[in-house]
Design an enzyme around this catalytic site. Structure first.
Site, short mmCIF file in Angstrom:
data_model
loop_
_atom_site.label_atom_id
_atom_site.label_comp_id
_atom_site.label_asym_id
_atom_site.label_seq_id
_atom_site.Cartn_x
_atom_site.Cartn_y
_atom_site.Cartn_z
N GLY A 145 5.20 1.07 -10.97
CA GLY A 145 4.35 2.25 -11.15
C GLY A 145 4.38 2.84 -12.54
N TRP A 150 0.81 -1.22 0.00
CA TRP A 150 0.00 0.00 0.00
C TRP A 150 0.84 1.26 0.00
CZ3 TRP A 150 -4.55 -0.99 3.99
CH2 TRP A 150 -5.54 -1.74 3.35
N LYS A 151 2.11 1.15 0.37
CA LYS A 151 2.99 2.32 0.46
C LYS A 151 2.40 3.35 1.43
CE LYS A 151 4.43 1.03 -4.12
NZ LYS A 151 5.01 1.34 -5.39
N GLY A 182 0.03 -0.21 -6.93
CA GLY A 182 -1.10 0.67 -7.23
C GLY A 182 -2.43 -0.07 -7.28
N HIS A 198 12.55 -2.61 -0.66
CA HIS A 198 11.76 -2.15 -1.80
C HIS A 198 12.53 -1.03 -2.51
CE1 HIS A 198 8.65 -0.10 -4.07
NE2 HIS A 198 8.03 -1.27 -4.10
N SER A 225 3.91 -3.22 -11.81
CA SER A 225 2.82 -3.04 -12.77
C SER A 225 1.98 -4.30 -12.99
CB SER A 225 3.35 -2.49 -14.10
OG SER A 225 3.88 -1.20 -13.91
N GLU A 243 11.47 -7.31 -8.58
CA GLU A 243 10.73 -6.10 -8.96
C GLU A 243 11.67 -5.19 -9.76
OE1 GLU A 243 8.58 -4.10 -5.88
OE2 GLU A 243 7.21 -5.79 -5.76
P1 PGA Z 1 3.11 -1.18 -8.84
O1 PGA Z 1 4.07 -1.27 -7.55
O2 PGA Z 1 2.28 -2.43 -8.84
O3 PGA Z 1 2.30 0.06 -8.61
O4 PGA Z 1 3.99 -1.09 -10.04
C1 PGA Z 1 4.66 -2.49 -7.19
C2 PGA Z 1 5.50 -2.31 -5.96
O5 PGA Z 1 5.95 -1.19 -5.69
O6 PGA Z 1 5.73 -3.30 -5.22
#
Ligand code: PGA
Length: 257
Positions: free
Chosen positions: A171, A10-11, A233, A95, A211, A165
């Site tokens: 994002g 969720w950040k 996201g 991350h 993504s 990742e």
């Molecule tokens: P995202 O982020 O799905 O929005 O690209 C993935 C993440 O930061 O773990």
């Protein structure tokens, strides 16, 4: 039945009431499922108040970060024993946003991984190359180094996840080609086996993040070497996230019918 693993990151988003409502709805919709494990990595401040909601379900609560030490004079920091004391079971480490904005190094991520495991948290260790590293043909070299340093000293017999990742995929709405994801995951697995042996290899799940949406989670989870996916996201939106999970779960081969 092998379960597909999904995590949310969720950040720095949502307020307490939104977090509680979201988790309650998630438990009602998916809590009893046997084919998925859903790890919700959420802001520190909400962890303690939602862990009671997920008891005896397939949903786990994770933190988005932690400090490598256990106690002491580190104003503003949160440690593994503190997270465990509020019912947290998982932690996202290294991350790309932690590396980029807070200058976390591979060594620091490695220390956090050890502290997480020592204190009974399951780490999700993020690795991944930048666009520049990819374009200069150094992606595998970077991943190799991250696997050597971030997992250094990993004790066998503990569950652990590595999340691949690619930094340029986070994002951006862009993912690597499916064949590329598969090749990279097989490379990561091979290196884990080579450096840390069979037991660690068997206990480490390799997940893809960057993504991921309901449109690609089925395809990605079908690839060799992919144990599951992470949603950033998309995990903020209940419908997007639960559709993404359903798609990922379609890859699970059911043995009970
Ligand atoms: P995202 O982020 O799905 O929005 O690209 C993935 C993440 O930061 O773990």
């Amino acid at each position: 039945m092998k379960r597909v693993v999904v995590f949310a990151n969720w950040k720095m988003n949502k307020k307490l009431d939104e977090a509680g409502d979201f988790i309650k709805k998630l438990v009602a919709l998916l809590g009893g499922r046997q084919d998925i494990i859903v790890i919700m990595c959420i802001p520190y401040t909400y962890i303690g108040s939602v862990t009671s909601l997920i008891k005896d379900t397939c949903i786990e609560i994770g933190s988005e970060n932690m400090h490598a030490g256990e106690w002491g004079e580190f104003t503003g920091e949160i440690s593994a024993p503190m997270l465990v004391s509020v019912g947290c079971s998982h932690v996202l480490l290294g991350h790309s946003e932690r590396r980029r904005y807070f200058e976390e190094t591979e060594e620091e991520v490695g220390r956090k991984m050890l502290s997480a495991l020592k204190n009974g948290l399951t780490p999700i260790v993020c690795i991944g190359e930048t666009l520049e590293e990819k374009e200069s043909g150094r992606a595998l070299e970077i991943l190799d180094k991250q696997i050597r340093v971030c997992l250094h000293g990993i004790p066998p017999s503990h569950r652990c996840y590595v999340a691949y990742e690619p930094r340029w995929a986070i994002g951006t709405g862009t993912t690597p080609e499916y064949g590329e994801i598969e090749k990279t995951h097989l490379f990561i697995r091979k290196k884990i086996g080579e450096y840390y042996g069979e037991i660690v290899f068997g206990n480490t799940g390799v997940l893809y993040g960057g993504s991921v949406t309901a449109d690609n989670s089925y395809k990605i989870c079908s690839l060799n070497g992919v144990d599951g996916v992470g949603f950033g996201g998309c995990s903020l939106d209940f419908d997007c996230f639960t559709k993404g999970i359903e798609e990922a779960a379609r890859t699970v081969v059911r043995t009970d019918r």
